[in-house]
Write a protein that holds these residues in place. Structure first.
Motif, PDB file in Angstrom:
ATOM      1  N   GLU A   1       0.861  -1.092  -0.358  1.00 21.92           N
ATOM      2  CA  GLU A   1      -0.161   0.047   0.448  1.00 21.92           C
ATOM      3  C   GLU A   1       0.760   1.473  -0.002  1.00 21.92           C
ATOM      4  N   PHE A   2       0.671   2.489  -1.182  1.00 21.63           N
ATOM      5  CA  PHE A   2       0.773   3.888  -0.559  1.00 21.63           C
ATOM      6  C   PHE A   2       0.780   4.648   0.497  1.00 21.63           C
ATOM      7  N   ASN A   3      -0.818   4.481   1.071  1.00 24.05           N
ATOM      8  CA  ASN A   3      -0.615   5.374   2.505  1.00 24.05           C
ATOM      9  C   ASN A   3      -0.524   3.792   3.742  1.00 24.05           C
ATOM     10  N   LEU A   4      -0.835   3.482   4.224  1.00 26.47           N
ATOM     11  CA  LEU A   4      -0.522   2.535   5.029  1.00 26.47           C
ATOM     12  C   LEU A   4       0.642   1.902   4.962  1.00 26.47           C
ATOM     13  N   GLY A   5       1.307   1.763   3.495  1.00 24.59           N
ATOM     14  CA  GLY A   5       2.360   0.733   4.391  1.00 24.59           C
ATOM     15  C   GLY A   5       3.654   1.490   3.458  1.00 24.59           C
ATOM     16  N   HIS A   6       4.835   1.320   3.586  1.00 23.15           N
ATOM     17  CA  HIS A   6       6.164   1.928   2.434  1.00 23.15           C
ATOM     18  C   HIS A   6       6.224   1.759   1.905  1.00 23.15           C
ATOM     19  N   ARG A   7       5.353   1.592   0.604  1.00 21.14           N
ATOM     20  CA  ARG A   7       5.218   1.857  -0.305  1.00 21.14           C
ATOM     21  C   ARG A   7       6.356   3.104  -0.949  1.00 21.14           C
ATOM     22  N   CYS A   8       6.778   3.085  -1.983  1.00 18.95           N
ATOM     23  CA  CYS A   8       7.430   4.067  -2.720  1.00 18.95           C
ATOM     24  C   CYS A   8       6.990   5.617  -2.953  1.00 18.95           C
ATOM     25  N   ALA A   9       6.853   6.146  -1.583  1.00 18.77           N
ATOM     26  CA  ALA A   9       5.854   7.761  -2.091  1.00 18.77           C
ATOM     27  C   ALA A   9       6.194   8.094  -3.508  1.00 18.77           C
ATOM     28  N   GLY A  10       6.613   7.731  -4.228  1.00 19.68           N
ATOM     29  CA  GLY A  10       7.107   9.138  -5.657  1.00 19.68           C
ATOM     30  C   GLY A  10       7.812   7.544  -7.075  1.00 19.68           C
ATOM     31  N   GLU A  11       6.055   6.581  -7.072  1.00 19.23           N
ATOM     32  CA  GLU A  11       6.175   5.673  -7.492  1.00 19.23           C
ATOM     33  C   GLU A  11       5.378   6.175  -9.213  1.00 19.23           C
ATOM     34  N   TRP A  12       4.755   6.836  -8.824  1.00 24.32           N
ATOM     35  CA  TRP A  12       3.811   7.319  -9.551  1.00 24.32           C
ATOM     36  C   TRP A  12       4.373   8.277 -11.217  1.00 24.32           C
ATOM     37  N   MET A  13       5.165   9.412  -9.970  1.00 23.75           N
ATOM     38  CA  MET A  13       6.315   9.731 -10.471  1.00 23.75           C
ATOM     39  C   MET A  13       7.321  10.021 -11.526  1.00 23.75           C
ATOM     40  N   THR A  14       7.957   8.454 -10.356  1.00 22.44           N
ATOM     41  CA  THR A  14       9.103   8.120 -11.106  1.00 22.44           C
ATOM     42  C   THR A  14       9.014   7.762 -12.439  1.00 22.44           C
ATOM     43  N   LEU A  15       7.688   6.939 -12.876  1.00 21.49           N
ATOM     44  CA  LEU A  15       7.129   6.837 -14.297  1.00 21.49           C
ATOM     45  C   LEU A  15       6.689   7.481 -14.799  1.00 21.49           C
ATOM     46  N   GLY A  16       5.713   8.188 -14.323  1.00 19.25           N
ATOM     47  CA  GLY A  16       5.712  10.032 -14.537  1.00 19.25           C
ATOM     48  C   GLY A  16       6.354  10.270 -15.748  1.00 19.25           C
TER      49      GLY A  16
END
Ligand code: HEM
Ligand code: MYR
Length: 415
Positions: A359-374
């Motif tokens: 999860e993005f909000n509840l877990g530690h998944r990268c906050a910048g993943e969408w930005m990286t792909l974009g």
């Protein structure tokens, strides 16, 4: 009744040297050897559990079972992450701090970044054409530093571009190094934090005009769950948690260009396609195929048994990101570069995890993943239509250097 099973174990005293020698495939090689996606190893002088694959990844992101507070080794905190940042928080404190990051990743926030990237690429290309050749890695790092500073609201005078780019790059390039490179990384983090702390002070003392939507402003005035402002050093760590990884996208841009070069038929496809999705599939395959972030780390929060295996409180646990992205149980021909495979991908949060899973909000998944792909997609569109050549050079890349990049750092002639 649960059957207790003995967790497969890699023999030997400590495997830190093997990790340094084998690099990215280290955990996956061990998984094959012991024939299990969960096994014990010894690393950095301590017992650790290694997890690999989709099912094990879903376990790793269970917040009831793992914590982060004491997971990252000191040397990683002193270079890559900083101390006291979002990566080291758990529970409510983590959710609250993570929301501070995720608020920035709105559609408008992201689009603004892509506009900055387009503008900077067009401007840089004019200069690149005047040069005999450029070193792409360096040029993209500078471009991303400029873009990151604009997006975050940090002033960057022209005369400081090279210095700040080097500081931010050192933080992620030194994280897995030993010796002088590691110490240079520590120094860059210290200087980088001082730079940002002085800006936070100016914002708080009303000595600097900054747009109220910018992270420099929102982080400086962010309040924790008790209603207190964050310590200025923590604000700096978190602002660097934006600036540094934006510059780190350069590693993926190197591999994007390498992939275009190694797969000219894919480049032709992209040039002639009217299917926008192809750009996304190509970028996703670059993030899946090439080596970047090797594994994520957590510690067992309290004793538990899973699938018959015992997990003891406090045990360091590593999730193999690289190996999971190359897991033959999930990916056919995992060691082939095939962007079209993403046409079929179901979007599981656990089988494709170059920037962490869950999860993005509840877990530690990268906050910048969408930005990286974009950002990768903007750069890919640009490079597909750009007129350039790669002269004779060593484009091979190491599987042991972390992060990895082509040896030549991509020498490019731009026409
Ligand atoms: C966390 C990789 C880009 C901000 C992470 C994690 C990984 C990762 C592996 C940890 C996942 C975990 O512990 O479970 C990458 C890679 C990037 C990248 C390979 C490519 C350049 C970015 C960007 C930003 C960013 C562009 C911000 C603009 C963060 C933050 C966290 C994080 C704030 C901490 C999240 C948390 O602990 O909740 N990233 N990242 N990253 N990343 Fe990225
Ligand atoms: C970022 O700057 O946060 C994103 C990219 C960093 C890449 C660093 C690669 C090597 C780090 C090895 C660390 C292992 C962590 C437990």
């Amino acid at each position: 009744m649960t059957m207790i099973k003995k967790m497969p174990k890699e023999s030997g005293i400590d495997h830190t040297l093997a990790l340094l020698k084998e690099g990215y495939p280290f955990l996956f090689n061990r998984r094959q050897e012991v024939d299990s996606t969960i096994f014990k190893t010894r690393i950095l002088g301590q017992q650790a559990i290694a997890l690999s694959g989709k099912e094990a990844a879903s376990l790793f992101y269970d917040n009831e079972k793992f914590r982060r507070s004491d997971a990252a080794p000191k040397r990683i905190q002193k270079t890559l992450f900083g101390e006291g940042g979002v990566q080291s928080l758990d529970g409510e404190a983590h959710h609250h701090r993570k929301a501070m990051f995720m608020t920035l990743m709105s559609r408008d926030g992201l689009n603004e970044m892509y506009e900055i990237i387009d503008k900077e690429l067009t401007a840089a290309n004019q200069n690149w054409k005047k040069e005999n050749h450029i070193v792409l890695d360096k040029e993209i790092q500078k471009l991303l530093t400029k873009a990151a500073c604009q997006w975050v609201g940090v002033p960057l005078p022209d005369k400081e571009i090279n210095q700040r780019t080097e500081q931010l790059a050192d933080m992620f390039e030194s994280a897995a190094s030993i010796g002088p490179k590691h110490w240079k990384g520590r120094k860059s983090r210290k200087n980088g934090e001082e730079w940002i702390i002085s800006l936070v002070r100016q914002v708080r003392n009303n000595e600097m005009a900054v747009d109220e939507d910018r992270a420099l402003y929102t982080f400086s005035w962010h309040r924790d769950l008790d209603g207190n402002l964050l310590n200025e050093k923590i604000v700096a760590v978190e602002l660097l948690n934006l600036l540094r990884p934006i510059v780190a996208i350069s590693a993926y841009i190197n591999f994007l260009v390498l992939a275009l070069y190694e797969h000219p038929e894919e480049r032709e496809n992209l040039k002639n396609t009217d299917n926008e999705n192809r750009f996304e599939w190509f970028c996703q395959e670059v993030r899946r195929y090439y080596p970047f972030f090797p594994f994520a780390a957590a510690r067992v929060k309290r004793d538990f048994i899973w699938n018959g295996f015992t997990f003891k409180e406090g045990t360091l646990t590593l999730l193999d990101l690289y190996g999971t992205n190359h897991d033959p149980n999930e990916w056919s021909e995992p060691n082939q570069f095939k962007p079209d495979r993403f046409q079929e991908w179901k979007g599981s949060p656990f089988d494709f995890i170059p920037q962490g899973g869950g999860e993005f909000n509840l877990g530690h998944r990268c906050a910048g993943e969408w930005m990286t792909l974009g950002v990768m997609k903007r750069c890919l569109s640009f490079f597909v239509h750009m007129d350039f050549e790669l002269p004779e050079q060593d484009l091979s890349y190491s599987m042991t250097e972390m992060p990895s990049k082509p040896k030549s750092k991509i020498i490019m002639q731009v026409h």
